[in-house]
Design a protein around this motif. Structure first.
Motif, PDB file in Angstrom:
ATOM      1  N   LYS A  21       1.167  -0.876   0.471  1.00  0.00           N
ATOM      2  CA  LYS A  21       0.412  -0.250  -0.448  1.00  0.00           C
ATOM      3  C   LYS A  21       0.400   1.178  -0.111  1.00  0.00           C
ATOM      4  N   LEU A  22       2.069   1.357   1.273  1.00  0.00           N
ATOM      5  CA  LEU A  22       3.086   2.590   0.879  1.00  0.00           C
ATOM      6  C   LEU A  22       4.062   2.177  -0.402  1.00  0.00           C
ATOM      7  N   GLN A  23       3.417   1.488  -1.273  1.00  0.00           N
ATOM      8  CA  GLN A  23       4.329   0.772  -2.743  1.00  0.00           C
ATOM      9  C   GLN A  23       6.131   1.497  -2.051  1.00  0.00           C
ATOM     10  N   LYS A  51      -4.448   0.468   5.495  1.00  0.00           N
ATOM     11  CA  LYS A  51      -5.817  -0.451   4.499  1.00  0.00           C
ATOM     12  C   LYS A  51      -7.085   1.075   4.514  1.00  0.00           C
ATOM     13  N   ARG A  52      -7.419   2.039   5.171  1.00  0.00           N
ATOM     14  CA  ARG A  52      -8.246   3.072   4.973  1.00  0.00           C
ATOM     15  C   ARG A  52      -7.945   4.113   5.129  1.00  0.00           C
ATOM     16  N   MET A  53      -6.545   4.225   4.421  1.00  0.00           N
ATOM     17  CA  MET A  53      -6.542   5.607   3.420  1.00  0.00           C
ATOM     18  C   MET A  53      -6.110   5.970   1.934  1.00  0.00           C
ATOM     19  N   PRO A  54      -6.721   6.555   1.090  1.00  0.00           N
ATOM     20  CA  PRO A  54      -6.624   6.280  -0.080  1.00  0.00           C
ATOM     21  C   PRO A  54      -5.391   6.916  -0.816  1.00  0.00           C
ATOM     22  N   ASP A  60       2.983  11.311   5.820  1.00  0.00           N
ATOM     23  CA  ASP A  60       1.950  10.755   6.068  1.00  0.00           C
ATOM     24  C   ASP A  60       2.785   9.035   6.419  1.00  0.00           C
ATOM     25  N   MET A  61       3.845   8.948   4.576  1.00  0.00           N
ATOM     26  CA  MET A  61       4.062   7.906   5.279  1.00  0.00           C
ATOM     27  C   MET A  61       5.574   7.834   6.396  1.00  0.00           C
TER      28      MET A  61
END
Length: 75
Positions: A21-23, A51-54, A60-61
């Motif tokens: 998700k964070l790539q 998982k909730r964050m688009p 943020d990361m």
């Protein structure tokens, strides 16, 4: 997969999903083996939030990775 069960397989799954998700380019920065079931609830909370964050800003990361570093049991 029942993530309410504290086990190493679920830890591996959640860490892999967070990395995806964070790539993350450097996927070795997070190793599932560095996390124990003692801090499972905190890891599960982070997983659910991620998982909730688009999408994620750089800030943020950085904050998410810092929280994960604090949960590690080994350096």
């Amino acid at each position: 997969m029942d993530l309410t069960i504290k086990n190493e397989a679920n830890i591996h799954f959640m860490i892999d999903e967070i990395k995806n998700k964070l790539q993350l380019v450097n996927r070795d920065v997070l190793k599932a083996s560095a996390f124990s079931t003692e801090r499972y609830e905190e890891l599960h909370d982070i997983y659910k939030m991620v998982k909730r964050m688009p999408s994620f800003s750089i800030r943020d990361m950085e904050a998410i990775l810092e929280e994960l570093r604090a949960l590690r049991t080994e350096e």
